[in-house]
Enzyme design. Sequence first.
Site, short mmCIF file in Angstrom:
data_model
loop_
_atom_site.label_atom_id
_atom_site.label_comp_id
_atom_site.label_asym_id
_atom_site.label_seq_id
_atom_site.Cartn_x
_atom_site.Cartn_y
_atom_site.Cartn_z
N ASP A 344 1.76 -6.01 -0.79
CA ASP A 344 2.94 -5.79 0.04
C ASP A 344 3.73 -4.59 -0.48
O ASP A 344 3.95 -4.45 -1.69
CB ASP A 344 3.81 -7.06 -0.01
CG ASP A 344 5.07 -6.93 0.80
OD1 ASP A 344 4.97 -6.78 2.03
OD2 ASP A 344 6.17 -6.99 0.21
N GLU A 380 -0.54 -2.07 1.61
CA GLU A 380 0.40 -1.77 2.69
C GLU A 380 1.04 -0.46 2.27
O GLU A 380 1.92 -0.45 1.40
CB GLU A 380 1.45 -2.87 2.84
CG GLU A 380 2.39 -2.61 4.01
CD GLU A 380 3.50 -3.64 4.14
OE1 GLU A 380 3.89 -3.96 5.28
OE2 GLU A 380 3.99 -4.13 3.10
#
Length: 680
Positions: A344, A380
Amino acid sequence: MDQADRSFPYPLGVSLREGRANVAVFSSTAERVECCVFDEDGTEHRTALTERTGHVFHALVDGVGPGTRYALRVHGAWDTAAGLRHNGQKLLLDPHARAVSGGYNWGQAVFGHDMNDPGQRDDTDGAGSTPLCVVTGGDFDWGDDAAPRTPLDRTVVYEVHVKGFTQLHPDVPEEIRGTYAGLGHPAAIRHLTDLGVTAVELLPVHQFVQDSHLAEKGLRNYWGYNSIGFLAPHGEYSSSGDTGGQVDEFKAMVKALHAAGLEVILDVVFNHTAEGNHLGPTLSLKGIDNAAYYRLVEGDEEHYFDTTGTGNSLNVSHPAALGLIMDSLRYWVTEMHVDGFRFDLATTLTRQGGDASLHSAFTDLIAQDPVLAPVKMIAEPWDTAGYQVGGFPADWSEWNGKFRDDVRGFWSGQDSVLGTLSQRVLGSPDVYESDRRSPVAGIGFVTAHDGFTLHDLVSYNAKHNSANGEDNNDGESDNKSFNNGAEGPTDDPAVNERRARAARNFLGTLLLSAGVPMLLGGDEMGRTQGGNNNAYCQDNEISWFQWDAVDEDLLDFTRRLIALRREHPALRPRWFRQAPGDDAVEWVRVLRSDGEEFTDEDWDNADARTITFLLGHADGDAFALLLNAAANGVEFTVPDAPHQEWELAAASDPEQQVEGTVSTLLVRDSSFTLLQSRRG
């Protein structure tokens, strides 16, 4: 002194010996560290970690075994201006704890800037107001478990939430719904294997903390991007309770998924923690060594550097923070047998001095680690301060946000997007080819947990997030969505037909493009969130899978597309395609709808809405993918069939027909058609 009677500074955390444990905690600023062991009745027993090697406090602690509950007390200076937040009154979680029991009581004793100041409080945290670490054993029977090691070009990722997937599943026993055991149940696995996906990407399963501001509204953190324990599986997802059984239950889930040929990828949140900014709670790292674990604002050490939008960012320029991340990754691979990680806001992890770096200490450490080399690494590739699609090392894959944006733009009628759409279908060579990266560097997706579901993408023009309690101000406003004639649910058959076709268009483009496709769990069955595009706080029927409302036609269509991709190498190239030729293993031609080659003027045409991809492979069938995003039907000139005559393989228009030899084919408005030429 006999080695059995000595303590050691590594590994960090708790390491069991006979009847006792080696406990080791890093802190470069603490004056004293205690390990606090709790009896069943909550009685606390403190043992000082009297040995010190470098910046690691360590000692042997008696009476510790599997199931023992413990926490830390870290004593030292409280000087926020200098970045010091030690407070021996507080119980802290061990950063290396492998299980956590209980939750926080968000009262004054735990939360709030003033209450973190020992000079303004007279309470002492006890076992009732804070979670405790749990010591775990290592006797799980893995049997003949083996990692599937699915090649990237054959990988189809299914992004899914552990709880939401089975919470309402009628064929999963009620007592294990919404748990690791539920996801590992044969009924849940059968849906995944019948669908044809090869990997589940689980939303965060590291131990996380509920948010006080959500609790005040009667809401809960559903997604789990609020980590506090990087080595501990979240206890609430365990049907075995949270006193250590969650570890073996997670392992059993992985074992069952592996037996079915499915990989397990974890969405991990190392960029920040639940401790937030200077007003946030002290739960673990902040009270152990604040400046080592978090990036502080230079010249104002009371405040936190934040590129995550959550209040803090991990200090990846410090060996302690990097070491914790690496220990976590290795643990989940070696002990929990997971097959990969999706990071993330990974760009934050590459910021050592502020700017993102391809060769940061974080990426370099992973590159040289033999334990992590075989597993999938997915970034990401952005954070609140930068967008880095294409900026990660060659052995990484990335969530390709450009794929999402350009595919949505094309099918929603956006001008001047045909050229970039063609790049996305071909695996984004404009992003990856110059760095000698292959199409599988890109994880293509149209929808993800953060945003509309596929059903809602084609059913709503605007977000409908009122249930989140933020006056519909949260969530992305520019979604490139289109409601196809009505906002939300409707009985209008024409609108519903357009929506069904639009959903198939998105699935077809995703699953027939080069790269690694990622399907948002539930999109294959028409899952809706009622137009909520930020359901992070909806731990309820808004987010849970509605197994009594499955769109069977859409599910069958998705299965067929995944099967086509699996069976035909022309639809999943391992490298960027060459033009057709005698020596080309995999090749492509990109044509206008009239069968001619594109010119520069064609690519510059803002109104262009049609394109043909002729896809081939030396060892398999050839395909012609015809895309028509125009508001009217278009007659395509069909290329000559490379092998046997063209036949219909798939189409978003269920009325599409292909009979006999075809030189032209009418493709209706806003639809795609896939033709197949069999090799023999």
